[in-house]
Design an enzyme around this catalytic site. Structure first.
Site, PDB file in Angstrom:
ATOM      1  N   VAL A   8     -39.588  24.054 -23.678  1.00  0.00           N
ATOM      2  CA  VAL A   8     -38.746  23.539 -22.642  1.00  0.00           C
ATOM      3  C   VAL A   8     -37.530  22.883 -23.726  1.00  0.00           C
ATOM      4  O   VAL A   8     -37.912  22.551 -24.911  1.00  0.00           O
ATOM      5  CB  VAL A   8     -39.470  22.480 -21.858  1.00  0.00           C
ATOM      6  N   SER A   9     -36.476  22.696 -23.044  1.00  0.00           N
ATOM      7  CA  SER A   9     -35.284  21.884 -23.926  1.00  0.00           C
ATOM      8  C   SER A   9     -35.131  20.680 -24.334  1.00  0.00           C
ATOM      9  O   SER A   9     -34.745  20.102 -25.114  1.00  0.00           O
ATOM     10  CB  SER A   9     -34.048  22.465 -23.199  1.00  0.00           C
TER      11      SER A   9
END
Length: 222
Positions: A8-9
């Site tokens: 995930v970012s």
């Protein structure tokens, strides 16, 4: 062995959806990165790439979780293939254990190559236009703050050229090119003069002993 990779970012984003998928697929071990996928310099990704062995399968929820561009994707898959590891992306239905999956990767490779050619073509055209307009300045020189200190040690013999290159993180070509730029102007001026003048003086120096010898031989001859 099935190895899952999740990304995930940001730290705030939830990995639950990807984790549920991995559990449903019977993944044995999961590596999770919480950071941007702009490049492959991700700690958990690197750990996974080192950990996997022949016969393993790396599974991701989608290609975008694994790599953000085609070049990185193909490079990572190539590294896995070299180790005898398969790759599966569920969203795009890519599975290198199947002929269809391998074909899909071949298509990705062709698209990436075409993309690179278009980029290079646009770059060449842009440079040509900039040159015509007198705006093209070329690449900016590499600026390394500690360059002078390191090269001073190298010139004094305290370190070798190879050690200097390692300390500056420079290739041999860049190092010697940068070092040449640092030569004082008066040295740059005189080097060509000395080189052009040297062969003539060398001939005179080498010829001098033979001239003396010939003179003595003539003097002794009746």
């Amino acid at each position: 062995m099935k190895i899952g990779y999740i990304r995930v970012s940001t730290q705030e984003q939830n990995t639950m959806r990807q984790e549920v998928l991995m559990e449903a697929l019977g993944v044995d071990e999961v590596y999770i990165d919480r950071m941007s996928g702009k490049n492959t310099n991700r700690p958990e990704l690197q750990k996974m790439m080192e950990y996997v062995r022949r016969g393993d399968t790396v599974i991701v929820e989608s290609i975008s979780r694994f790599a953000r561009n085609t070049h990185d994707l193909l490079e990572l898959v190539e590294q896995l293939t070299a180790k005898g590891v398969e790759f599966v992306s569920k969203k795009e239905a890519i599975d290198t254990t199947t002929p269809t999956g391998k074909f899909m990767l071949t298509v990705f490779g062709a698209v990436a190559e075409l993309e690179r050619e278009y980029i290079l073509q646009r770059q060449r055209e842009g440079i040509a236009i900039a040159k015509e307009q007198g705006k093209y300045k070329g690449r900016k020189p590499v600026v390394v703050p500690e360059f002078e200190q390191v090269t001073a040690k190298w010139r004094s013999g305290a370190i070798t050229a190879a050690e200097a290159m390692r300390m500056l993180h420079m290739s041999k070509t860049t190092f010697y090119r940068s070092e040449a730029i640092c030569i004082p102007p008066y040295v740059v001026f005189w080097i060509p003069q000395i080189i052009s003048f040297w062969p003539y003086n060398l001939r005179r120096i080498l010829h001098y002993p033979f001239s003396i010898f010939s003179h003595f031989r003539q003097a002794k001859s009746p």
